[in-house]
Design a protein around this motif. Sequence first.
Motif, PDB file in Angstrom:
ATOM      1  N   VAL A 135       0.559  -1.713   0.737  1.00 45.23           N
ATOM      2  CA  VAL A 135       0.583  -0.670  -0.281  1.00 45.23           C
ATOM      3  C   VAL A 135       0.144  -1.251  -1.618  1.00 45.23           C
ATOM      4  CG1 VAL A 135       2.026   0.968  -1.552  1.00 45.23           C
ATOM      5  CG2 VAL A 135       2.382   0.633   0.913  1.00 45.23           C
ATOM      6  N   SER A 136       0.816  -2.323  -2.068  1.00 48.88           N
ATOM      7  CA  SER A 136       0.458  -2.929  -3.348  1.00 48.88           C
ATOM      8  C   SER A 136       1.104  -4.305  -3.493  1.00 48.88           C
ATOM      9  CB  SER A 136       0.880  -2.032  -4.514  1.00 48.88           C
ATOM     10  OG  SER A 136       2.287  -1.916  -4.565  1.00 48.88           O
ATOM     11  N   LYS A 145       4.253  -0.464   3.920  1.00 44.10           N
ATOM     12  CA  LYS A 145       4.775   0.748   4.553  1.00 44.10           C
ATOM     13  C   LYS A 145       4.798   0.501   6.055  1.00 44.10           C
ATOM     14  CE  LYS A 145       2.667   4.902   5.284  1.00 44.10           C
ATOM     15  NZ  LYS A 145       1.873   6.048   4.902  1.00 44.10           N
TER      16      LYS A 145
END
Length: 74
Positions: free
Chosen positions: A26-27, A36
């Motif tokens: 995700v980041s 996730k």
Amino acid sequence: MEQQIIEVLEKIRPFLQKDGGDIEFVSFKDGIVYVKMSGACADCIYIDDTIKDGVEAMLLDEVPGVISVEVVKE
């Protein structure tokens, strides 16, 4: 650095997919990788072990600057 993280996650994905789950980058911010989980992994009772003992351990070992992995809930 994000590319390195993604490459490590790609190494892990086949093992998760074999059990009906998956992981998605995700980041990355302030040393923390946000991922996730989906499929069987999303509701697995062993998700904390998978993240800490598997995903986080590999990322800490292979990507300098990573200090933790957190799961993002939908």
